[in-house]
Design a protein around this motif. Structure first.
Motif, PDB file in Angstrom:
ATOM      1  N   ARG A 167      -0.420   7.598   4.419  1.00 33.51           N
ATOM      2  CA  ARG A 167      -0.891   8.708   3.577  1.00 33.51           C
ATOM      3  C   ARG A 167      -1.757   9.674   4.381  1.00 33.51           C
ATOM      4  NH1 ARG A 167      -5.017   8.405  -1.587  1.00 33.51           N
ATOM      5  NH2 ARG A 167      -4.935  10.618  -2.121  1.00 33.51           N
TER       6      ARG A 167
ATOM      7  N   ASP B 277       2.986  12.119  -2.216  1.00 36.06           N
ATOM      8  CA  ASP B 277       2.653  11.547  -0.908  1.00 36.06           C
ATOM      9  C   ASP B 277       2.150  10.114  -1.048  1.00 36.06           C
ATOM     10  OD1 ASP B 277       3.394  13.886   0.255  1.00 36.06           O
ATOM     11  OD2 ASP B 277       1.360  14.614   0.636  1.00 36.06           O
ATOM     12  N   GLN B 278       1.338   9.875  -2.083  1.00 40.52           N
ATOM     13  CA  GLN B 278       0.840   8.512  -2.297  1.00 40.52           C
ATOM     14  C   GLN B 278       1.985   7.546  -2.564  1.00 40.52           C
ATOM     15  OE1 GLN B 278      -2.856   7.986  -4.676  1.00 40.52           O
ATOM     16  NE2 GLN B 278      -2.806  10.199  -4.929  1.00 40.52           N
ATOM     17  N   GLN B 279       2.927   7.975  -3.417  1.00 38.39           N
ATOM     18  CA  GLN B 279       4.058   7.099  -3.737  1.00 38.39           C
ATOM     19  C   GLN B 279       4.963   6.906  -2.514  1.00 38.39           C
ATOM     20  OE1 GLN B 279       4.533   5.399  -6.699  1.00 38.39           O
ATOM     21  NE2 GLN B 279       5.996   4.337  -5.389  1.00 38.39           N
TER      22      GLN B 279
ATOM     23  N   PHE C 277       1.831   3.473  -7.019  1.00 38.65           N
ATOM     24  CA  PHE C 277       0.459   3.614  -6.553  1.00 38.65           C
ATOM     25  C   PHE C 277      -0.532   3.615  -7.700  1.00 38.65           C
ATOM     26  CE2 PHE C 277       1.458   7.997  -7.573  1.00 38.65           C
ATOM     27  CZ  PHE C 277       0.254   8.567  -7.950  1.00 38.65           C
ATOM     28  N   THR C 278      -0.036   3.812  -8.926  1.00 39.00           N
ATOM     29  CA  THR C 278      -0.917   3.800 -10.106  1.00 39.00           C
ATOM     30  C   THR C 278      -1.055   2.412 -10.714  1.00 39.00           C
ATOM     31  OG1 THR C 278       0.995   4.388 -11.456  1.00 39.00           O
ATOM     32  CG2 THR C 278      -0.385   6.197 -10.670  1.00 39.00           C
TER      33      THR C 278
ATOM     34  N   LYS D 179      -1.160  13.576   4.923  1.00 36.02           N
ATOM     35  CA  LYS D 179      -2.205  14.546   4.609  1.00 36.02           C
ATOM     36  C   LYS D 179      -2.459  15.479   5.780  1.00 36.02           C
ATOM     37  CE  LYS D 179      -7.025  14.835   3.062  1.00 36.02           C
ATOM     38  NZ  LYS D 179      -8.235  14.055   2.702  1.00 36.02           N
TER      39      LYS D 179
ATOM     40  N   LEU E  37       3.421   4.438  -0.114  1.00 36.73           N
ATOM     41  CA  LEU E  37       3.539   3.068  -0.618  1.00 36.73           C
ATOM     42  C   LEU E  37       4.961   2.554  -0.462  1.00 36.73           C
ATOM     43  CD1 LEU E  37       1.809   0.875  -1.902  1.00 36.73           C
ATOM     44  CD2 LEU E  37       2.467   1.734  -4.144  1.00 36.73           C
TER      45      LEU E  37
ATOM     46  N   SER F  47      -0.022   1.672   3.974  1.00 39.87           N
ATOM     47  CA  SER F  47       0.251   2.839   3.138  1.00 39.87           C
ATOM     48  C   SER F  47      -0.887   3.846   3.214  1.00 39.87           C
ATOM     49  CB  SER F  47       0.473   2.401   1.685  1.00 39.87           C
ATOM     50  OG  SER F  47      -0.735   1.944   1.093  1.00 39.87           O
ATOM     51  N   ILE F  48      -2.128   3.354   3.345  1.00 42.51           N
ATOM     52  CA  ILE F  48      -3.273   4.268   3.511  1.00 42.51           C
ATOM     53  C   ILE F  48      -3.129   5.051   4.809  1.00 42.51           C
ATOM     54  CG2 ILE F  48      -5.765   4.374   3.880  1.00 42.51           C
ATOM     55  CD1 ILE F  48      -6.016   1.943   2.027  1.00 42.51           C
TER      56      ILE F  48
ATOM     57  N   GLN G 252      -0.750  -2.453   1.868  1.00 37.59           N
ATOM     58  CA  GLN G 252      -1.622  -1.438   1.268  1.00 37.59           C
ATOM     59  C   GLN G 252      -2.382  -0.675   2.352  1.00 37.59           C
ATOM     60  OE1 GLN G 252      -1.975  -0.478  -1.902  1.00 37.59           O
ATOM     61  NE2 GLN G 252      -0.495  -1.944  -2.745  1.00 37.59           N
TER      62      GLN G 252
ATOM     63  N   ASP H 169       0.229  15.575  -3.837  1.00 35.16           N
ATOM     64  CA  ASP H 169      -0.600  14.435  -3.465  1.00 35.16           C
ATOM     65  C   ASP H 169      -0.089  13.152  -4.108  1.00 35.16           C
ATOM     66  OD1 ASP H 169      -3.068  13.369  -2.204  1.00 35.16           O
ATOM     67  OD2 ASP H 169      -3.634  12.967  -4.274  1.00 35.16           O
TER      68      ASP H 169
END
Length: 326
Positions: A40, A72-74, A6-7, A44, A77, A36-37, A33, A69
């Motif tokens: 996420r 969760d982002q990874q 995600f980075t 959350k 994704l 994935s949002i 993408q 957080d």
């Protein structure tokens, strides 16, 4: 780790450049993408719902939440890149730049309940076939058996030459309409609804003919309205994965759908469904008002997609249907 990070800002820039070139691969990655949002946001919401239980936890710290957080982002994704929810493919179809792709209701979720034989009802809508192709009436005779006596030809009366059935061509919305409108007119006459409404519904269900369900052998089911095969159906079937809606939430399911020999059988099945099923009688009271008719169909459970009626009305505004028809 083999999956995307995600980075990875450089990867996002590659997607941007690919999208500018209308690269379909980049389009799918962009759709992932978006998925994935969505995932996420689900994670959350789950974290926030459990926040009350973490009040006195030693792990309840700003640094721990920061790392959660990131995790969760990874995770979101990774799930989207591996087809976790199956939403990316749907989003990619809707974002196609050519404007020809409409996601069929079979992918968005359908809930069909229908009993009866398509062969029996196809007799009323069968069109004469092109030379070399078995007409619908012959197909009915083959499948229904030979108990009924054959009609006796009257040699004293001149026989009218059969009108060739339109060739099926689904290469464009215009050809889709031209191929199905003759069948739709006969079905619409039996129901009292506009034939354009039926073609628009079939267009939504099949993505203008591009997403008609197929069997394992690749043979088209010609199921234009995605009617499911119930327990009383003894004809051909195809199995497909669908996205059903339960309480407004999507879930993946596998279901069996009916397969037909020709479009006449598909339209006949649809007519019989609406006319004989008690659940759709209120919808038939509004056949002269397309918006209300479609809303009543949706309300009766024809499809689980909460936007089903609205989407068909949007298809009705397509130039292939709104600016004159063959």
């Amino acid at each position: 780790m083999n999956g995307p990070l995600f980075t990875d800002l450089a990867g996002l820039d590659d997607l941007r450049q690919g999208a500018q070139k209308h690269d379909k691969k980049a389009l799918l990655e962009t759709a992932k993408q978006f998925e994935s949002i969505f995932v996420r946001q689900l994670l959350k919401s789950m974290r926030e719902a459990n926040a009350v239980f973490e009040k006195d936890s030693p792990f309840n710290s700003s640094s721990m939440k920061f790392y959660q957080d990131m995790q969760d982002q990874q995770l979101a994704l990774d799930m989207s890149s591996k087809g976790g929810l199956g939403l990316a493919e749907i989003i990619a179809e809707q974002l196609q730049p050519d404007g020809k792709h409409l996601m069929p209701a079979s992918a968005l979720g359908v809930n069909r309940h229908f009993a009866g034989s398509a062969d029996e009802s196809a007799k009323s809508l069968a069109l004469p076939a092109k030379p070399g192709i078995k007409p619908a009436a012959s197909a009915v005779a083959d499948t229904a058996g030979s108990d009924a006596p054959a009609a006796k030809a009257d040699s004293e009366q001149p026989q009218a030459a059969p009108t060739p059935a339109p060739a099926l061509d689904f290469d464009s919305p215009q050809s889709f309409v031209g191929s199905l409108l003759p069948y739709a007119r006969q079905a619409a006459s039996a129901l009292g609804v506009s034939p354009q409404v039926l073609v628009a519904q079939a267009a939504l269900e099949t993505g203008w003919g591009q997403k008609i369900l197929k069997g394992k052998d690749g043979q088209s089911s010609l199921n234009l309205f995605n009617i499911k095969a119930g327990g009383q159906w003894d004809g051909d079937k195809v199995t497909a994965s669908t996205l059903e809606y339960d309480g407004g939430k999507p879930k993946r399911e596998t279901a069996q759908f009916r397969a037909y020999q020709n479009p006449a059988q598909s339209f006949s099945d649809y007519v019989k469904l609406l006319k004989e099923s008690p659940r759709y009688q209120d919808a038939l009271k509004w056949v002269k008002e397309p918006a209300r008719f479609l809303q009543e169909l949706q309300g009766a459970g024809y499809a689980t997609d909460p936007q089903y009626a609205k989407k068909i009305l949007q298809v009705l505004d397509h130039p292939a249907l709104s600016k004159g028809t063959p």
